[in-house]
Design an enzyme around this catalytic site. Structure first.
Site, mmCIF file in Angstrom:
data_model
loop_
_atom_site.group_PDB
_atom_site.id
_atom_site.type_symbol
_atom_site.label_atom_id
_atom_site.label_comp_id
_atom_site.label_asym_id
_atom_site.label_seq_id
_atom_site.Cartn_x
_atom_site.Cartn_y
_atom_site.Cartn_z
ATOM 1 N N ASN A 164 0.833 -1.190 0.000
ATOM 2 C CA ASN A 164 0.000 0.000 0.000
ATOM 3 C C ASN A 164 0.877 1.252 0.000
ATOM 4 O O ASN A 164 1.680 1.452 0.908
ATOM 5 C CB ASN A 164 -0.875 0.024 1.261
ATOM 6 N N GLU A 165 0.756 2.046 -1.049
ATOM 7 C CA GLU A 165 1.319 3.399 -1.111
ATOM 8 C C GLU A 165 2.812 3.534 -0.824
ATOM 9 O O GLU A 165 3.207 4.161 0.172
ATOM 10 C CB GLU A 165 0.579 4.310 -0.133
ATOM 11 N N GLU A 380 -8.933 3.612 -2.050
ATOM 12 C CA GLU A 380 -9.212 4.491 -0.907
ATOM 13 C C GLU A 380 -9.676 5.827 -1.443
ATOM 14 O O GLU A 380 -9.086 6.371 -2.375
ATOM 15 C CB GLU A 380 -7.968 4.762 -0.043
ATOM 16 N N TRP A 437 -2.434 7.227 11.486
ATOM 17 C CA TRP A 437 -0.998 7.126 11.799
ATOM 18 C C TRP A 437 -0.407 8.339 12.494
ATOM 19 O O TRP A 437 0.237 8.214 13.524
ATOM 20 C CB TRP A 437 -0.205 6.883 10.508
HETATM 21 C C1 BGP Z 1 -3.631 6.603 3.266
HETATM 22 C C2 BGP Z 1 -3.318 5.344 4.007
HETATM 23 C C3 BGP Z 1 -4.304 4.968 5.050
HETATM 24 C C4 BGP Z 1 -4.981 6.121 5.745
HETATM 25 C C5 BGP Z 1 -5.339 7.246 4.815
HETATM 26 C C6 BGP Z 1 -5.789 8.511 5.492
HETATM 27 O O1 BGP Z 1 -2.466 7.213 2.877
HETATM 28 O O2 BGP Z 1 -3.194 4.250 3.134
HETATM 29 O O3 BGP Z 1 -3.695 4.047 5.896
HETATM 30 O O4 BGP Z 1 -4.377 6.469 6.908
HETATM 31 O O5 BGP Z 1 -4.276 7.594 3.970
HETATM 32 O O6 BGP Z 1 -4.690 9.214 5.959
HETATM 33 P P1 BGP Z 1 -4.614 9.883 7.359
HETATM 34 O O7 BGP Z 1 -4.949 8.802 8.335
HETATM 35 O O8 BGP Z 1 -3.212 10.361 7.494
HETATM 36 O O9 BGP Z 1 -5.591 10.991 7.336
#
Ligand code: BGP
Length: 475
Positions: A164-165, A380, A437
């Site tokens: 993922n990413e 997402e 996170w």
């Molecule tokens: C993406 C990730 C997710 C999630 C989302 C939202 O980059 O794959 O894990 O966290 O972003 O981001 P944040 O939680 O920083 O708002």
């Protein structure tokens, strides 16, 4: 045409899912012999928030799957926590972890919710993190071994994503400095981590297709952030081109060409020169990547926002808005550009642009520029929002701004689709509220509200809206 009328143009088997990631939902980080990830000690030292209990998905997945089913979803994105299976990232697999994922996948399938499973979602094992994580090429070998184990063990899973990413992970670790190990503008490590992750992805695709000859589907997930010049000057256009190469083109080339085009490397080299950076590609990397480039079954795009940029020649500096205090983020990248707000484009409390046109543009571009790109899933998309706290047991949480956000982005998806882009699914981030996170618990995304103290789930209006959408399609 209303959106509900427009979705009738979608095929019956269109995938509607909710997305999750192991570390953000499972909680129970010390249960069942689970090993530490790169986050456990880091978050403890920071003292801002804890990954436990998160949404306690480890114990409550049945309830969340039931809610998904009741609200018309037919799929879920789940990631396997590498350290629930291999606590150190390698060695002897742990039965509790293996059983947990078998039970979870079974519960999904029994309820008609198709699991789309990611092998790596930001949660590298601590032991491997201490040895350099993706910067250490041995990490790639361990990742391939872990993938091989999962492919052989979890035969019930037919839809896989490798990583993922790679960009937001490397960017947050080495450029923005808001993920461990918190380096700022360390361009060499930032790009090297991206390359090594793309090589790891390619090796796992080749393993799945050529060595194991599996019949399921596999691909990678990139977060794509289209970059636009704030005003149409040649300096700003150039800034947009450089930042786009860094955020999008580098990994898109890696995924669908299996090498970096001359145009991409011209931009990357310009950034390198200004930032005293370099990239090491070893002999054989591109032949592995080229082999994988035509074997991806599908492609996952995470889309949240675009970026407006103006040229900037000063030193690099940034401030990350991880609290939801509007207007506090800044990002200035030496020789590349400065992120700026555009008049008239709304933003969330975390300063993320709300710009559905960006989704349309990126879908059109990927399908036009990369002929190896087959089916696309939006893996997402969603809006971080400070949902109100429920005061009644049966309260339906009013998250109208989130509905507007999703509605506008689905319109963009449908428009791209009507012009020939093969989008076969949409996963809202996120299924239920979860741990974020670098933002903790007040940045909520879920269709279902989670009271993190009691773990009670509440329905949000967005979940009911989704249910309507799904119902329209069944007719
Ligand atoms: C993406 C990730 C997710 C999630 C989302 C939202 O980059 O794959 O894990 O966290 O972003 O981001 P944040 O939680 O920083 O708002």
């Amino acid at each position: 045409m209303t959106l509900l009328e427009r979705v009738n143009t979608l095929p019956e088997n269109f995938v509607w899912g909710g997305a999750t990631a192991a570390y953000q939902v499972e909680g129970n980080t010390k249960v069942g012999g689970k090993g530490k990830t790169m986050w456990d000690d880091y978050l403890k030292e920071q003292g801002r928030f804890s990954p436990d209990p998160a949404s306690d998905f480890f114990n409550r997945y049945l309830e969340d799957i039931r809610l998904s089913k009741e609200h018309g979803l037919n799929a879920i994105r789940i990631s396997i926590a590498w350290t629930r299976i291999f606590p150190d990232g390698y060695g002897k697999p742990v039965k509790v972890g293996i059983d947990y994922y078998h039970n979870l996948f079974k519960a999904c399938l029994d309820n008609g919710i198709e699991p789309y499973v990611t092998l790596h979602h930001f949660d590298s094992p601590k032991k491997l993190f201490d040895q350099g994580e993706w910067l250490n090429r041995q990490n790639i070998d361990y990742f391939v071994d872990y993938a091989r184990f999962c492919f052989k063990e979890f035969n019930e899973v037919t839809n896989w994503f490798t990583i993922n990413e790679p960009v937001p992970l490397a960017f947050s670790q080495f450029i923005q400095g808001n993920f461990p190990p918190n380096h700022h503008f360390d361009v060499t490590r930032g790009i090297q981590a991206q390359h090594n992750e793309m090589l790891a992805h390619a090796r796992v695709v080749n393993l799945y297709k050529n060595e194991l000859k599996k019949e399921g589907n596999i691909g990678v997930i990139h977060s794509l952030t289209p970059v636009y010049p704030i005003t149409d000057t040649s300096e700003n256009r150039h800034a947009a081109k450089l930042k786009d190469a860094f955020m999008n083109k580098f990994v898109l080339d890696a995924t669908f060409l299996g090498y970096y085009s001359e145009d991409t490397m011209n931009s990357i080299n310009e950034i390198f020169q200004l930032n005293d950076a370099s990239l090491k590609v070893e002999d054989g990397d591109f032949s592995i990547m080229k082999q994988a480039a035509s074997q991806n079954d599908y492609f996952g795009i995470n889309y949240y926002q675009n970026e407006f940029i103006q040229s900037y020649e000063g030193e690099s500096t940034s401030h990350f808005n991880g609290t939801g205090e509007r207007g506090t983020s800044t990002f200035k990248f030496k020789g590349v550009g400065e992120s700026v707000k555009k008049e008239g484009v709304p933003q969330t409390d975390w300063d993320w642009n709300i710009y559905p046109e960006g989704l349309y543009d990126i879908l059109k571009r990927v399908s036009h520029d990369y002929k190896n790109c087959k089916t696309i899933y939006i893996t997402e998309n969603g809006m971080g929002y400070k949902d109100g706290t429920p005061t009644r047991e049966d309260e339906v949480i009013d998250d109208t701004p989130r509905i507007d956000y999703i509605d506008q982005h689905l319109e963009a998806l449908l428009k791209a689709r009507s012009e020939g882009v093969d989008v076969q699914g949409y996963f809202v981030w996120s299924l239920q509220d979860q741990f974020s996170w670098a933002n903790g618990y007040n940045k909520r995304y879920g269709l279902f509200y989670v009271d993190f103290e009691t773990q009670k789930r509440y329905i949000k209006k967005s979940a009911l809206w989704f249910k309507e959408l799904a119902k329209t399609m069944e007719k």
